[in-house]
Enzyme design. Sequence first.
Site, PDB file in Angstrom:
ATOM      1  N   SER A 262      41.918  21.692  33.167  1.00 33.63           N
ATOM      2  CA  SER A 262      41.983  21.381  31.929  1.00 33.63           C
ATOM      3  C   SER A 262      42.862  22.409  30.989  1.00 33.63           C
ATOM      4  O   SER A 262      42.918  23.445  31.275  1.00 33.63           O
ATOM      5  CB  SER A 262      40.701  21.057  31.149  1.00 33.63           C
ATOM      6  OG  SER A 262      39.983  22.195  31.171  1.00 33.63           O
ATOM      7  N   LYS A 263      43.156  21.795  29.913  1.00 35.58           N
ATOM      8  CA  LYS A 263      43.812  22.609  28.789  1.00 35.58           C
ATOM      9  C   LYS A 263      42.831  23.885  28.484  1.00 35.58           C
ATOM     10  O   LYS A 263      43.378  24.980  28.241  1.00 35.58           O
ATOM     11  CB  LYS A 263      44.284  21.625  27.639  1.00 35.58           C
ATOM     12  CG  LYS A 263      44.794  22.524  26.484  1.00 35.58           C
ATOM     13  CD  LYS A 263      45.206  21.515  25.339  1.00 35.58           C
ATOM     14  CE  LYS A 263      44.934  22.468  24.035  1.00 35.58           C
ATOM     15  NZ  LYS A 263      45.149  23.660  23.994  1.00 35.58           N
ATOM     16  N   ARG A 264      41.589  23.386  28.346  1.00 43.45           N
ATOM     17  CA  ARG A 264      40.494  24.682  27.910  1.00 43.45           C
ATOM     18  C   ARG A 264      40.493  25.614  29.103  1.00 43.45           C
ATOM     19  O   ARG A 264      40.404  27.113  28.443  1.00 43.45           O
ATOM     20  CB  ARG A 264      39.161  23.969  27.883  1.00 43.45           C
ATOM     21  CG  ARG A 264      38.754  24.144  26.554  1.00 43.45           C
ATOM     22  CD  ARG A 264      37.456  23.116  26.420  1.00 43.45           C
ATOM     23  NE  ARG A 264      37.656  21.710  26.344  1.00 43.45           N
ATOM     24  CZ  ARG A 264      37.008  21.156  27.326  1.00 43.45           C
ATOM     25  NH1 ARG A 264      36.089  21.705  27.902  1.00 43.45           N
ATOM     26  NH2 ARG A 264      37.153  19.860  27.467  1.00 43.45           N
ATOM     27  N   GLY A 266      42.996  26.795  30.541  1.00 39.24           N
ATOM     28  CA  GLY A 266      44.307  27.664  29.932  1.00 39.24           C
ATOM     29  C   GLY A 266      43.945  28.595  28.973  1.00 39.24           C
ATOM     30  O   GLY A 266      44.498  29.985  28.813  1.00 39.24           O
ATOM     31  N   ASP A 267      43.224  27.925  27.936  1.00 37.42           N
ATOM     32  CA  ASP A 267      43.116  28.655  26.694  1.00 37.42           C
ATOM     33  C   ASP A 267      41.972  29.780  27.094  1.00 37.42           C
ATOM     34  O   ASP A 267      42.134  30.932  26.702  1.00 37.42           O
ATOM     35  CB  ASP A 267      42.248  27.924  25.612  1.00 37.42           C
ATOM     36  CG  ASP A 267      43.191  26.652  25.314  1.00 37.42           C
ATOM     37  OD1 ASP A 267      44.337  27.060  25.300  1.00 37.42           O
ATOM     38  OD2 ASP A 267      42.768  25.787  24.625  1.00 37.42           O
TER      39      ASP A 267
END
Length: 505
Positions: A262-264, A266-267
């Site tokens: 998920s994008k999270r 990556g963050d």
Amino acid sequence: MAERKVRVRFAPSPTGALHIGGVRTALFNYLFARQNGGEMIFRIEDTDSNRFVPGAEEYILESFKWLGIEFDEGVTFGGEHGPYRQSERREIYKEYVNQLLDNDKAYIAFDTPEELDAKRSEIENFQYDAKTRMQMRNSLTLSKEEVDQLIEDGQQYVVRFKIEPGQEIHVEDMIRGDVRVKSEILDDKVLYKSADELPTYHLANIVDDHLMEISHVIRGEEWLPSAPLHVLLYRAFGWEDTMPRFAHLPLLLKPEGKGKLSKRDGDRLGFPVFPLEWHDPKTEEVSSGFRESGYFPEAVVNFLAMLGWNPGTEQELFTLDELVQAFDITKCSKSGAKFDYQKGIWFNHEYILKKSDEEIAKLFAPIVANNGVDATMEEITTVVHLMKDRVNFVKELWPLCSFFFIAPTEYDEKTAKKRWKEYSGEQMAELSKVLADIEDFSIEGQEPVVMKWVEDKGYKLGDIMNAFRLALVGIGKGPGMFDITAFLGKEETLKRLHAAIEVLG
Ligand code: GLU
């Protein structure tokens, strides 16, 4: 059945930035099309107006341009099967919805959200299907007059697919083999909504794949549960003979291996999950992209190609053309592929090495200039040659290489303590005299002279080189000393030596 021309499509919904998994899907479609002399179509699936995000379509197109993935047909590319934006195909879908209604393959349902909720609380695990549809308000339970009247009164309705129980559905998947399900597990899916006069994803997707003569549907694993329904829709239309073959690609998993990427993630771990930087027009949030983070498009393509597929050999570095040759969709894995972003960084490093010094120098030159340094292309290329094997990204060059262009103004304290001995000042003063007498200041010109001097004096080579490096670079690391001095030239080398003696004593 005669062999069909290979035609594949990438059909994103413009709901935001294109996730890196979507890029991988497009890449595999592209490789498959190219290796089969086929065509690749770009279709925009924008029938869900609530989720439409302005700028998303442009973003997706720009991403593929950057990556070098080319389409043959579709939105902005033209072709004979258009329009390629589903929102521009309303009339077409209506025709096919009516065809299903006329053939008793679908029916009109008037149940309001409240009525559906009531049913859900009345019946546990309620599913709108053959078992329950006769308890609902639809064209199967109402008379034709009642139905016509309701429509005339402006009542909103949906069209539902009438799925008959007791059918075996085969989904033949090029990666997963034969997937079989029973039709009674499916519900009577909504195919069309009168409220916005638009079909749902399922109907539009099937009608378009048929009309656009799609031969192979290659998409993410998340669409596998929809495949049986799609097979039934092909049957209902009588299109079994031209039904595309399916391939559902393995999910991309978190770097740790558990759960969907998920994008999270990556963050949390500091890597991009989007090809390009994305500015969310609603939240104004900015998400990082592979391009802006300094990745080469070739490296991203190579990295993605290895997620869920491998050539069965040790080879890891592939150009796009080599991938077209080597790729085999049937060898994709069924299980999810870990998004090992460290491997992505490794690929970028390999592409830095693979590219010529001149090419990297062209990318590095603006950074040098931005730091206020006026250097020639030749100088920059020399520095790149000496240093490029030490970095993963071009932007990492400057902090490592700035000393070539800018003399140190301070000397790393720890290094100085350890490496600048009480006699270093004297030795460096001597060395500067030796260097001053050298005519040919190339590596070959300096090295033997300096080495002989060290030997004749009985100095320790390590002492000399460590102090010399500290004086010229300011820290304890760097490339070979004579690479540095040859680059700096005699005048600058002596200037830096004298400055160090002055400061360090
Ligand atoms: N519009 C779907 C998506 O956003 C397409 C799925 C498919 O390829 O059938 O991924």
